[in-house]
Motif scaffolding. Structure first.
Motif, PDB file in Angstrom:
ATOM      1  N   LYS A  89      26.599   8.007 -22.517  1.00 34.77           N
ATOM      2  CA  LYS A  89      25.669   8.991 -23.093  1.00 34.77           C
ATOM      3  C   LYS A  89      26.345  10.359 -23.224  1.00 34.77           C
ATOM      4  N   GLU A  90      27.081  10.741 -22.174  1.00 34.37           N
ATOM      5  CA  GLU A  90      27.766  12.041 -22.198  1.00 34.37           C
ATOM      6  C   GLU A  90      28.799  12.095 -23.324  1.00 34.37           C
ATOM      7  N   GLU A  91      29.511  10.960 -23.491  1.00 33.48           N
ATOM      8  CA  GLU A  91      30.532  10.908 -24.533  1.00 33.48           C
ATOM      9  C   GLU A  91      29.897  11.060 -25.913  1.00 33.48           C
ATOM     10  N   ILE A  92      28.786  10.329 -26.113  1.00 32.07           N
ATOM     11  CA  ILE A  92      28.109  10.379 -27.410  1.00 32.07           C
ATOM     12  C   ILE A  92      27.645  11.811 -27.681  1.00 32.07           C
ATOM     13  N   GLY A  93      27.068  12.433 -26.660  1.00 37.20           N
ATOM     14  CA  GLY A  93      26.583  13.802 -26.768  1.00 37.20           C
ATOM     15  C   GLY A  93      27.701  14.764 -27.166  1.00 37.20           C
ATOM     16  N   PHE A  94      28.828  14.575 -26.588  1.00 37.69           N
ATOM     17  CA  PHE A  94      29.972  15.438 -26.846  1.00 37.69           C
ATOM     18  C   PHE A  94      30.439  15.288 -28.290  1.00 37.69           C
ATOM     19  N   ILE A  95      30.535  14.013 -28.731  1.00 37.16           N
ATOM     20  CA  ILE A  95      30.985  13.744 -30.109  1.00 37.16           C
ATOM     21  C   ILE A  95      30.002  14.367 -31.111  1.00 37.16           C
ATOM     22  N   TYR A  96      28.703  14.217 -30.788  1.00 37.88           N
ATOM     23  CA  TYR A  96      27.660  14.738 -31.674  1.00 37.88           C
ATOM     24  C   TYR A  96      27.806  16.246 -31.842  1.00 37.88           C
ATOM     25  N   TYR A 141      21.379   8.319  -9.524  1.00 38.11           N
ATOM     26  CA  TYR A 141      21.635   8.565 -10.955  1.00 38.11           C
ATOM     27  C   TYR A 141      20.378   8.867 -11.781  1.00 38.11           C
ATOM     28  N   ASP A 142      19.196   8.419 -11.300  1.00 33.25           N
ATOM     29  CA  ASP A 142      17.980   8.640 -12.099  1.00 33.25           C
ATOM     30  C   ASP A 142      16.985   9.602 -11.451  1.00 33.25           C
ATOM     31  N   GLY A 143      17.275  10.014 -10.243  1.00 30.99           N
ATOM     32  CA  GLY A 143      16.359  10.944  -9.558  1.00 30.99           C
ATOM     33  C   GLY A 143      15.527  10.242  -8.505  1.00 30.99           C
ATOM     34  N   ASP A 144      15.040  11.037  -7.544  1.00 32.27           N
ATOM     35  CA  ASP A 144      14.392  10.428  -6.380  1.00 32.27           C
ATOM     36  C   ASP A 144      13.003   9.855  -6.674  1.00 32.27           C
ATOM     37  N   VAL A 145      12.234  10.489  -7.562  1.00 30.87           N
ATOM     38  CA  VAL A 145      10.878   9.979  -7.843  1.00 30.87           C
ATOM     39  C   VAL A 145      10.972   8.576  -8.443  1.00 30.87           C
ATOM     40  N   TYR A 146      11.864   8.431  -9.395  1.00 33.15           N
ATOM     41  CA  TYR A 146      12.072   7.127 -10.017  1.00 33.15           C
ATOM     42  C   TYR A 146      12.605   6.124  -8.987  1.00 33.15           C
ATOM     43  N   GLY A 147      13.509   6.602  -8.109  1.00 33.51           N
ATOM     44  CA  GLY A 147      14.071   5.755  -7.055  1.00 33.51           C
ATOM     45  C   GLY A 147      13.008   5.277  -6.081  1.00 33.51           C
ATOM     46  N   ILE A 148      12.090   6.193  -5.711  1.00 29.10           N
ATOM     47  CA  ILE A 148      11.018   5.838  -4.766  1.00 29.10           C
ATOM     48  C   ILE A 148      10.136   4.740  -5.377  1.00 29.10           C
ATOM     49  N   ILE A 149       9.761   4.921  -6.633  1.00 30.23           N
ATOM     50  CA  ILE A 149       8.874   3.941  -7.295  1.00 30.23           C
ATOM     51  C   ILE A 149       9.609   2.602  -7.462  1.00 30.23           C
ATOM     52  N   ALA A 150      10.876   2.671  -7.914  1.00 33.68           N
ATOM     53  CA  ALA A 150      11.662   1.438  -8.083  1.00 33.68           C
ATOM     54  C   ALA A 150      11.828   0.734  -6.735  1.00 33.68           C
ATOM     55  N   GLY A 151      12.094   1.526  -5.684  1.00 34.73           N
ATOM     56  CA  GLY A 151      12.270   0.960  -4.341  1.00 34.73           C
ATOM     57  C   GLY A 151      11.016   0.266  -3.858  1.00 34.73           C
ATOM     58  N   PHE A 152       9.876   0.888  -4.130  1.00 36.47           N
ATOM     59  CA  PHE A 152       8.598   0.304  -3.706  1.00 36.47           C
ATOM     60  C   PHE A 152       8.378  -1.061  -4.369  1.00 36.47           C
ATOM     61  N   PHE A 153       8.551  -1.118  -5.699  1.00 34.31           N
ATOM     62  CA  PHE A 153       8.286  -2.379  -6.402  1.00 34.31           C
ATOM     63  C   PHE A 153       9.340  -3.437  -6.075  1.00 34.31           C
ATOM     64  N   ALA A 154      10.605  -3.020  -5.963  1.00 35.01           N
ATOM     65  CA  ALA A 154      11.660  -3.982  -5.620  1.00 35.01           C
ATOM     66  C   ALA A 154      11.406  -4.563  -4.228  1.00 35.01           C
ATOM     67  N   GLY A 155      11.054  -3.685  -3.295  1.00 34.55           N
ATOM     68  CA  GLY A 155      10.768  -4.136  -1.930  1.00 34.55           C
ATOM     69  C   GLY A 155       9.586  -5.075  -1.879  1.00 34.55           C
ATOM     70  N   LEU A 156       8.579  -4.753  -2.691  1.00 30.76           N
ATOM     71  CA  LEU A 156       7.368  -5.587  -2.722  1.00 30.76           C
ATOM     72  C   LEU A 156       7.688  -6.994  -3.254  1.00 30.76           C
ATOM     73  N   ILE A 157       8.479  -7.057  -4.328  1.00 34.12           N
ATOM     74  CA  ILE A 157       8.863  -8.370  -4.879  1.00 34.12           C
ATOM     75  C   ILE A 157       9.672  -9.139  -3.831  1.00 34.12           C
ATOM     76  N   LEU A 158      10.601  -8.458  -3.185  1.00 34.40           N
ATOM     77  CA  LEU A 158      11.438  -9.098  -2.156  1.00 34.40           C
ATOM     78  C   LEU A 158      10.580  -9.609  -0.998  1.00 34.40           C
ATOM     79  N   GLN A 182      17.981   3.592 -20.789  1.00 34.11           N
ATOM     80  CA  GLN A 182      18.906   3.539 -19.654  1.00 34.11           C
ATOM     81  C   GLN A 182      18.166   3.151 -18.361  1.00 34.11           C
ATOM     82  N   LYS A 183      16.977   3.740 -18.201  1.00 30.18           N
ATOM     83  CA  LYS A 183      16.180   3.434 -17.009  1.00 30.18           C
ATOM     84  C   LYS A 183      15.732   1.977 -17.014  1.00 30.18           C
ATOM     85  N   MET A 184      15.413   1.477 -18.193  1.00 25.38           N
ATOM     86  CA  MET A 184      15.022   0.066 -18.310  1.00 25.38           C
ATOM     87  C   MET A 184      16.192  -0.839 -17.926  1.00 25.38           C
ATOM     88  N   LEU A 185      17.392  -0.424 -18.348  1.00 26.63           N
ATOM     89  CA  LEU A 185      18.595  -1.191 -18.001  1.00 26.63           C
ATOM     90  C   LEU A 185      18.806  -1.205 -16.483  1.00 26.63           C
TER      91      LEU A 185
END
Lengths: 172, 270
Positions: free
Chosen positions: A161-168, A47-64, A5-8
Motif C-alpha cells: 500500500k505504501e509503495e502504491i501511495g508513493f508511486i501515485y 498493524y491494524d490498531g488495538d480496537v480492531y485487535g480486541i474485537i478480532a481476538g474476542f471472536f477468534a478466541g470464541l471460535i477456538l 486489507q483488514k478482511m485479508l
C-alpha cells in the motif's frame, strides 16, 4: 483498500484457527506447543490498531473455545485482553521494531499461560506443574518463531500500500 | 488529545468484551441448549475444511513418526518377539478353554455374546493441550452417533463421544484429564477407575494398597457403564508404585491403542 486489507488479515486469522485446531494440536505430541491464534491477534493489533485487535481476538478466541475449549469464553477473554495490553504497550511509545515485537510476544505468552492456568485451576481442573514449567520454556520460543512467519504476512499488504501511495504521488 | 480518545475507545471496547465473556462463561457452564446448538453448528461448518486440512497434515506428521520409529526398530522387534513367544504359549491354552467354554455354554443353554452395532468413522481432527486430549470424527447424529457412546479401534477403547453435531463428533480420549472410566483387572476381577491426567498419562485409581496387582495385568471395561459395553480392552498395567500419603496404589496404565496415529475407529452404538 484498508477494508480489503483488514478482511485479508481476518482470513489469515481464520487460517490460523484452523491450523491451531488441526495441526498445532498434533504437534503437541512432539512437545511443540505454540499459539498461532494469539500471535495472529497480536499481529493484527500491531498493524491494524488495538480496537480492531480486541474485537478480532474476542471472536477468534470464541471460535477456538467452541471448537476445542473446555471453558467457553476463556480464550475469547484472554485474547481480547492480550490485544488491549499490546495496544497499551505500543501506544506508550515503543516503536514497531523487531525486538519490541519479540519482547511483546514473549511477555504476553508467559502472562497468558499464567492466566489460563489460574483460570482452569479456579474452575477445578487438574493442573500439572511439570507441564506448565515445560510450556513456560517452550511456548514463548515457538510463538516467537511463529511471529517470524505471521508478522511479515500481515505487514506485506501494508508495504504494498505504501509503495502504491508513493508511486501515485510521484505521478501527480 | 487523539491519543486519549483512542485510549477511551479501546477501554470501552474491552469493558464490553469483559462483561460479554463473563456472561458467556457463566451461561456455558449452565449447559444451555442454545450453546450446545451453537457448538454443533460451528463443528458442522468447519468440518469440511478441518477434514481436508487434517488429512493433509497427517501425512506430514506420519513422515516424522516414521523417522522416530526407525531409531526404535531394534527395541520394538525385541519386544514383539518376547510378546509373540508368550502369546504362542497362551494360544493352545486358550483353544482348550474356548472348546470347554463352548461345550459348557451348550450344556447350560446359554447363547454366545453377540457382537456390537458399530459405525465406522474417520478421524478428522486431533487436539492435545495441557487441559484436554480430544479427536474429532467425521460422523455425528445423522449417522446415529450420540454423546456417551464408546469409540474403539482394533486395539481397544479410545475414548467416549462427548459432543455430537449433525456430521461430526468430538471424542474425549482416555488420557484427557477429564476422562474417567470404570475398569476391571482381567486376572483378579478387581474394579477401579481409569483416569487421565494433565501430563497425558493414564492411571488406574482406587486400588487398595493391600491388593495384589502385577505389572502387565490387562484392564477391560466393566459391565456397569451406562453406554459403555463390558469387556472392551483398555490397556495393561505399566508401572505400580506405592505412596505413603495415599491409601491407594499409584498404577500407571499403558493403552493398547496408539492415539497419535489414529486414522479410523468404530463407534459402538449398542
Amino acid at each position: 483498500m484498508k477494508f480489503f486489507q483488514k478482511m485479508l488479515h481476518l482470513a489469515l486469522l481464520l487460517i490460523c484457527i484452523i491450523l491451531q485446531v488441526t495441526f498445532v494440536g498434533y504437534l503437541n505430541i512432539f512437545h511443540i506447543s505454540l499459539d498461532l491464534v494469539m500471535v495472529a491477534v497480536l499481529g493484527i493489533t500491531v498493524y491494524d490498531g488495538d480496537v480492531y485487535g480486541i474485537i478480532a481476538g474476542f471472536f477468534a478466541g470464541l471460535i477456538l473455545d467452541i471448537m476445542t475449549g473446555q471453558i467457553i469464553g476463556i480464550n475469547a477473554l484472554l485474547f481480547a485482553l492480550n490485544a488491549f495490553a499490546a495496544g497499551l504497550i505500543l501506544r506508550v511509545g515503543f516503536e514497531k521494531k523487531l525486538l519490541v515485537n519479540v519482547v511483546l510476544i514473549f511477555s504476553i505468552t508467559e502472562i497468558n499461560l499464567l492466566l489460563l492456568t489460574g483460570s482452569y485451576y479456579l474452575f477445578n481442573f487438574k493442573v500439572s506443574f511439570n507441564t506448565l514449567g515445560f510450556e513456560f520454556l517452550t511456548n514463548p520460543f515457538f510463538n516467537i518463531l511463529a511471529m517470524f512467519v505471521i508478522f511479515p504476512v500481515l505487514r506485506a499488504g501494508r508495504k504494498r500500500k505504501e509503495e502504491i501511495g508513493f508511486i501515485y504521488k510521484d505521478k501527480a | 488529545m487523539a491519543f486519549e480518545r483512542k485510549n477511551v475507545k479501546s477501554i470501552i471496547v474491552i469493558a464490553v468484551i469483559i462483561v460479554l465473556c463473563i456472561v458467556i462463561i457463566t451461561v456455558s457452564f449452565r449447559d444451555s441448549e442454545v450453546f450446545n446448538k451453537t457448538i454443533s453448528a460451528t463443528l458442522d461448518i468447519f468440518k469440511p475444511v478441518q477434514e481436508k486440512t487434517f488429512v493433509f497434515f497427517q501425512k506430514t506428521t506420519g513422515f516424522f513418526f516414521n523417522i522416530s520409529d526407525y531409531f526404535k526398530l531394534n527395541d520394538k522387534v525385541k519386544n514383539l518377539e518376547n510378546e509373540n513367544s508368550q502369546l504362542l504359549n497362551k494360544y493352545s491354552e486358550s483353544i482348550n478353554l474356548k472348546t470347554e467354554n463352548d461345550q459348557l455354554r451348550g450344556l447350560l443353554g446359554m447363547s454366545l455374546r453377540s457382537g456390537h452395532n458399530t459405525q465406522a468413522v474417520r478421524v478428522i481432527g486431533y487436539y492435545e493441550s495441557g487441559w484436554q486430549s480430544r479427536i474429532v470424527i467425521n460422523s455425528g447424529k445423522s449417522d446415529g452417533v450420540l454423546e456417551g457412546m464408546a469409540v474403539v479401534n482394533e486395539k481397544g477403547l479410545i475414548g467416549i463421544v462427548i459432543l455430537a453435531s449433525n456430521n461430526s463428533s468430538e471424542v474425549r480420549l482416555l488420557n484427557d484429564p477429564q476422562s474417567s472410566i470404570g475398569a476391571r483387572i482381567l486376572s483378579s476381577r478387581k474394579l477401579g477407575l481409569v483416569e487421565g491426567s494433565p501430563d497425558k498419562k493414564i492411571y488406574l485409581n482406587y486400588i487398595d494398597q493391600n491388593e495384589d496387582i502385577f505389572k502387565g495385568d490387562v484392564l477391560i471395561t466393566t459391565e456397569f457403564g451406562e453406554n459403555m459395553p463390558a469387556e472392551i480392552l483398555i490397556g495393561r498395567i505399566k508401572k505400580i508404585s506405592i505412596s505413603s500419603n495415599s491409601p491407594y496404589k499409584l498404577i500407571e496404565v499403558e493403552t493398547f491403542a496408539d492415539y497419535k496415529r489414529l486414522e479410523y475407529a468404530l463407534v459402538i452404538k449398542e
